[in-house]
Design a protein around this motif. Structure first.
Motif, short mmCIF file in Angstrom:
data_model
loop_
_atom_site.label_atom_id
_atom_site.label_comp_id
_atom_site.label_asym_id
_atom_site.label_seq_id
_atom_site.Cartn_x
_atom_site.Cartn_y
_atom_site.Cartn_z
N ALA A 49 0.82 -1.22 0.00
CA ALA A 49 0.00 0.00 0.00
C ALA A 49 0.85 1.27 0.00
CB ALA A 49 -0.93 0.00 1.22
N ARG A 50 1.90 1.29 0.81
CA ARG A 50 2.68 2.51 1.00
C ARG A 50 3.90 2.62 0.10
NH1 ARG A 50 3.25 3.05 7.49
NH2 ARG A 50 4.56 4.79 6.85
N PHE A 51 4.44 1.48 -0.33
CA PHE A 51 5.68 1.46 -1.11
C PHE A 51 5.60 0.47 -2.27
CE2 PHE A 51 6.55 2.13 3.41
CZ PHE A 51 7.11 3.39 3.39
N PRO A 52 4.67 0.67 -3.19
CA PRO A 52 4.54 -0.31 -4.28
C PRO A 52 5.83 -0.44 -5.11
CG PRO A 52 3.22 1.66 -4.71
CD PRO A 52 3.74 1.78 -3.31
N GLU A 53 6.63 0.61 -5.13
CA GLU A 53 7.88 0.58 -5.89
C GLU A 53 8.91 -0.39 -5.30
OE1 GLU A 53 8.53 3.69 -2.69
OE2 GLU A 53 6.85 3.08 -3.95
N ARG A 54 8.70 -0.84 -4.08
CA ARG A 54 9.63 -1.77 -3.43
C ARG A 54 9.40 -3.22 -3.86
NH1 ARG A 54 13.64 0.83 -1.53
NH2 ARG A 54 13.11 2.70 -0.38
N SER A 55 8.30 -3.48 -4.57
CA SER A 55 7.99 -4.82 -5.08
C SER A 55 8.11 -5.90 -4.00
CB SER A 55 8.91 -5.18 -6.26
OG SER A 55 8.82 -4.23 -7.28
N ALA A 56 7.47 -5.66 -2.87
CA ALA A 56 7.53 -6.59 -1.75
C ALA A 56 6.86 -7.92 -2.12
CB ALA A 56 6.84 -5.99 -0.53
N THR A 57 7.43 -9.00 -1.61
CA THR A 57 6.88 -10.32 -1.87
C THR A 57 7.15 -11.25 -0.70
OG1 THR A 57 6.70 -12.07 -3.52
CG2 THR A 57 8.91 -11.24 -3.07
N ARG A 58 6.43 -12.34 -0.70
CA ARG A 58 6.53 -13.36 0.34
C ARG A 58 6.40 -14.69 -0.37
NH1 ARG A 58 1.72 -13.25 4.84
NH2 ARG A 58 2.51 -14.82 6.28
N ALA A 59 7.19 -15.67 0.00
CA ALA A 59 7.19 -16.96 -0.70
C ALA A 59 5.78 -17.57 -0.72
CB ALA A 59 8.19 -17.92 -0.08
N ASN A 60 5.11 -17.55 0.42
CA ASN A 60 3.75 -18.06 0.53
C ASN A 60 3.17 -17.62 1.87
OD1 ASN A 60 4.40 -20.08 2.60
ND2 ASN A 60 5.43 -21.16 0.94
N SER A 61 1.94 -17.97 2.13
CA SER A 61 1.27 -17.51 3.35
C SER A 61 1.83 -18.14 4.62
CB SER A 61 -0.23 -17.77 3.26
OG SER A 61 -0.47 -19.17 3.18
N LEU A 62 2.68 -19.13 4.50
CA LEU A 62 3.30 -19.76 5.67
C LEU A 62 4.72 -19.24 5.91
CD1 LEU A 62 2.08 -23.43 5.20
CD2 LEU A 62 1.12 -21.63 6.65
N SER A 63 5.11 -18.22 5.17
CA SER A 63 6.45 -17.64 5.32
C SER A 63 6.40 -16.40 6.21
CB SER A 63 7.01 -17.27 3.95
OG SER A 63 8.24 -16.59 4.09
N ASN A 64 7.38 -16.28 7.09
CA ASN A 64 7.47 -15.08 7.93
C ASN A 64 8.57 -14.15 7.42
OD1 ASN A 64 9.52 -16.91 8.75
ND2 ASN A 64 9.65 -15.96 10.75
N THR A 65 8.99 -14.34 6.17
CA THR A 65 10.04 -13.53 5.56
C THR A 65 9.46 -12.71 4.41
OG1 THR A 65 11.65 -15.24 6.12
CG2 THR A 65 12.34 -13.58 4.52
N ILE A 66 9.71 -11.40 4.45
CA ILE A 66 9.23 -10.49 3.41
C ILE A 66 10.45 -9.92 2.68
CG2 ILE A 66 7.87 -8.41 2.93
CD1 ILE A 66 6.27 -10.70 4.25
N PHE A 67 10.48 -10.09 1.36
CA PHE A 67 11.55 -9.57 0.51
C PHE A 67 11.06 -8.31 -0.18
CE2 PHE A 67 12.20 -14.09 0.83
CZ PHE A 67 13.56 -14.21 1.00
N PHE A 68 11.97 -7.35 -0.38
CA PHE A 68 11.61 -6.11 -1.07
C PHE A 68 12.88 -5.44 -1.58
CE2 PHE A 68 11.88 -5.60 3.46
CZ PHE A 68 12.71 -4.51 3.64
N LYS A 69 12.70 -4.53 -2.55
CA LYS A 69 13.85 -3.80 -3.08
C LYS A 69 14.52 -3.04 -1.96
CE LYS A 69 12.35 -3.46 -7.83
NZ LYS A 69 11.95 -2.59 -8.92
N CYS A 70 15.82 -3.05 -1.99
CA CYS A 70 16.65 -2.55 -0.90
C CYS A 70 16.41 -1.06 -0.61
CB CYS A 70 18.12 -2.76 -1.27
SG CYS A 70 19.17 -2.99 0.14
N PRO A 71 16.20 -0.73 0.67
CA PRO A 71 16.08 0.68 1.05
C PRO A 71 17.46 1.31 1.19
CG PRO A 71 15.76 -0.70 2.97
CD PRO A 71 15.97 -1.63 1.79
N SER A 72 17.50 2.51 1.73
CA SER A 72 18.76 3.23 1.90
C SER A 72 19.68 2.49 2.87
CB SER A 72 18.49 4.63 2.44
OG SER A 72 18.05 4.54 3.79
N ASP A 73 20.96 2.79 2.77
CA ASP A 73 21.95 2.18 3.66
C ASP A 73 21.65 2.51 5.12
OD1 ASP A 73 23.30 1.01 1.58
OD2 ASP A 73 24.82 2.59 1.43
N VAL A 74 21.09 3.68 5.38
CA VAL A 74 20.74 4.08 6.75
C VAL A 74 19.73 3.09 7.34
CG1 VAL A 74 19.62 5.87 8.14
CG2 VAL A 74 21.25 6.51 6.35
#
Length: 122
Positions: A49-74
């Motif tokens: 909703a807030r950062f569609p440009e980050r292309s967030a994804t999750r392997a499946n509904s049983l995964s607790n890991t969310i992948f997304f395009k890298c944010p700033s180094d900070v």
């Protein structure tokens, strides 16, 4: 492979095994697992909703890991995010991921999202 029953040479392991297999312990683990999956779903929904440009994804509904395009180094340093390089349609892109664990509450996720939003403006 040792030919002994697992834990048979450690006097503490059978007590730990018993402790972690009691009905209250199993109920706590079930509650923790549900909270982690619910919070991972919340984070994914908020990232979409807030950062569609980050292309967030999750392997499946049983995964607790969310992948997304890298944010700033900070942000990467502040939250100790693991990063990786992936090939996406022939291009090399940097991704990060968040592993939602039992101690990660909605307030922690909201702080992360607010920091991510603040870093976008910077």
């Amino acid at each position: 492979v040792p030919g002994t029953i697992t834990c048979s040479r450690d006097a503490v392991k059978p007590a730990e095994f018993h402790h972690f297999t009691t009905p209250p312990a199993i109920a706590r683990m079930r509650t923790d697992a549900r909270a982690m999956l619910d919070n991972a779903g919340y984070l994914l929904k908020q990232l979409h909703a807030r950062f569609p440009e980050r292309s967030a994804t999750r392997a499946n509904s049983l995964s607790n890991t969310i992948f997304f395009k890298c944010p700033s180094d900070v942000i990467v340093r502040k939250y100790s995010l693991a990063t990786m390089h992936l090939s996406v349609q022939g291009r090399r892109e940097n991704f990060a991921h968040v592993v939602v664990m039992p101690h990660v509450t909605r307030s922690v996720l909201d702080r992360f999202l607010d920091d991510l939003d603040g870093s976008r403006a910077a």
